[in-house]
Design an enzyme around this catalytic site. Sequence first.
Site, PDB file in Angstrom:
ATOM      1  N   GLY A   1       0.568  10.816   6.153  1.00 37.58           N
ATOM      2  CA  GLY A   1       0.614   9.408   6.577  1.00 37.58           C
ATOM      3  C   GLY A   1       0.727   9.305   8.084  1.00 37.58           C
TER       4      GLY A   1
ATOM      5  NE  ARG B   1      -1.995  13.761  30.878  1.00 40.59           N
ATOM      6  CZ  ARG B   1      -3.286  13.963  31.058  1.00 40.59           C
ATOM      7  NH1 ARG B   1      -3.775  15.184  31.140  1.00 40.59           N
ATOM      8  NH2 ARG B   1      -4.115  12.954  31.165  1.00 40.59           N
TER       9      ARG B   1
ATOM     10  NE  ARG C   1      -0.714  10.534   1.946  1.00 42.11           N
ATOM     11  CZ  ARG C   1       0.450  10.511   2.604  1.00 42.11           C
ATOM     12  NH1 ARG C   1       1.085  11.625   2.867  1.00 42.11           N
ATOM     13  NH2 ARG C   1       0.971   9.356   2.986  1.00 42.11           N
TER      14      ARG C   1
ATOM     15  CG  ASP D   1       7.933  15.952   2.953  1.00 37.97           C
ATOM     16  OD1 ASP D   1       6.861  15.327   3.101  1.00 37.97           O
ATOM     17  OD2 ASP D   1       8.741  15.707   2.046  1.00 37.97           O
ATOM     18  N   GLY D   2       5.000  17.387   3.789  1.00 36.58           N
ATOM     19  CA  GLY D   2       3.834  18.066   3.215  1.00 36.58           C
ATOM     20  C   GLY D   2       3.043  18.794   4.293  1.00 36.58           C
TER      21      GLY D   2
ATOM     22  CB  THR E   1       6.951  10.983   8.533  1.00 38.30           C
ATOM     23  OG1 THR E   1       7.227  10.051   7.467  1.00 38.30           O
ATOM     24  CG2 THR E   1       8.202  11.786   8.783  1.00 38.30           C
TER      25      THR E   1
ATOM     26  CG  ASP F   1       8.605   7.892   4.686  1.00 35.81           C
ATOM     27  OD1 ASP F   1       8.343   6.703   4.948  1.00 35.81           O
ATOM     28  OD2 ASP F   1       8.032   8.535   3.786  1.00 35.81           O
TER      29      ASP F   1
ATOM     30  CG  ASP G   1      11.048  11.906   4.547  1.00 34.70           C
ATOM     31  OD1 ASP G   1      10.432  12.070   5.615  1.00 34.70           O
ATOM     32  OD2 ASP G   1      10.476  11.878   3.449  1.00 34.70           O
TER      33      ASP G   1
ATOM     34  NE  ARG H   1      17.468 -13.861   7.938  1.00 30.36           N
ATOM     35  CZ  ARG H   1      18.144 -13.594   6.828  1.00 30.36           C
ATOM     36  NH1 ARG H   1      18.535 -14.569   6.036  1.00 30.36           N
ATOM     37  NH2 ARG H   1      18.422 -12.350   6.497  1.00 30.36           N
TER      38      ARG H   1
ATOM     39  NE  ARG I   1       9.580 -21.042  -1.954  1.00 29.79           N
ATOM     40  CZ  ARG I   1       8.375 -21.457  -1.620  1.00 29.79           C
ATOM     41  NH1 ARG I   1       7.822 -21.026  -0.506  1.00 29.79           N
ATOM     42  NH2 ARG I   1       7.707 -22.280  -2.380  1.00 29.79           N
TER      43      ARG I   1
ATOM     44  NE  ARG J   1       5.658   9.249  -1.162  1.00 29.21           N
ATOM     45  CZ  ARG J   1       4.509   9.602  -0.638  1.00 29.21           C
ATOM     46  NH1 ARG J   1       3.399   9.268  -1.222  1.00 29.21           N
ATOM     47  NH2 ARG J   1       4.452  10.294   0.479  1.00 29.21           N
TER      48      ARG J   1
ATOM     49  CE  LYS K   1      26.952 -15.515   3.628  1.00 26.59           C
ATOM     50  NZ  LYS K   1      27.492 -15.220   4.929  1.00 26.59           N
TER      51      LYS K   1
ATOM     52  CB  SER L   1      17.650 -17.801   4.015  1.00 27.17           C
ATOM     53  OG  SER L   1      18.240 -17.092   5.077  1.00 27.17           O
TER      54      SER L   1
ATOM     55  CG  HIS M   1      -0.518   1.141   4.245  1.00 29.20           C
ATOM     56  ND1 HIS M   1      -0.441   0.808   2.927  1.00 29.20           N
ATOM     57  CD2 HIS M   1      -0.617   2.497   4.295  1.00 29.20           C
ATOM     58  CE1 HIS M   1      -0.508   1.919   2.193  1.00 29.20           C
ATOM     59  NE2 HIS M   1      -0.618   2.947   3.003  1.00 29.20           N
TER      60      HIS M   1
END
Length: 328
Positions: free
Chosen positions: A16, A30, A77, A108-109, A131, A133, A135, A160, A168, A177, A219, A221, A258
């Site tokens: 990703g 560089r 990938r 990681d992959g 990444t 993420d 992670d 908001r 709402r 993920r 509250k 919202s 995305h």
Amino acid sequence: MEPKTIKKIGVLTSGGDAPGMNAAIRATVRAGFFYNLEMYGIYRGYEGMINNEIKKLESKNIAHILERGGTFLKSARSAEFRTSEGRKKAYENLQKHGIDALVVIGGDGSLTGAHLFFQEFGIPAIGLPGTIDNDLSGTDSTIGFDTACNTAIQAIDKIRDTATSHDRLFFVEVMGRDAGFIAINAGIGSAAAATLIPEKKMPIERLVERLKARTKALKQSNIVIVAEGGKSGGAAEIATKIKKLLPYYDIKVTILGHLQRGGSPSSFDRVLASKLGVAAVEGLMQGKYDVMAGVINNKIVFTPITKAIVDDKEVDEDDFRIAKILST
Ligand code: F6P
């Protein structure tokens, strides 16, 4: 390990994409030029290595890319690289160009690929954590994480406005993920009513109680952040469950998706990517192979790839506690 003499470095982005990947490529290239090395761009990650999409880079190729989102080398990938035949083809292509070391920017992959490649063919490789993420162990922050959090928070601010105008309840799904880092950051940074992350199970009853208490407290919202890999399901699934239990709420779901991967990198990600690009080249020259370069407490650190990819980086308990305190 005794440093090998390195003359030609190949750089690639894989998995990703993440904001700041271009800044990392630029810094790597560089730095390579600074040390009189030849630098090669490998397009479309490992897929391009297998298909020989490899070009020698010149200074002009990396001009004005620091501030651009995405990756100009493109990413993929690659299923074929997971096979030993695929990796053999890739190795043969590197041989054709005389590439004797690699800088792999990805998650990681992608770093697992670099590790396997080093083990099988002895090609010196350094990984850079790219990444959104966050992670990966061995770095406080991955390249792209800060920008993705900023993007998520800016989007949630806008949600908001409309949530408040219509009284709402919104369920906003953010990426991650298997990791709740973006979610917890966005939750704290956007005053969410609750944050649901893959690492922790929040029973639906507890969420119901939280929402009821907030209604009582008048509250204006309610925004609930859900990480896409949440234990109780994605935002749409949770929204359906809540609608059944609290039918009087006007509920909407937004999946940021995305959107979080694009955009110009933040100052933090530009600087991080730049430091790590230089570290990658210098690390290779010093014989640091099969490691990931990261920044911990503002210092460059090299961690064995096998350790960096182990799934043991956890959302800080304090962050989780703080998010909870601030959402009641
Ligand atoms: O690894 C980064 C990431 O954006 C994850 O948060 C997400 O689950 C995944 O990639 C989406 O991947 P793709 O763009 O291949 O669907």
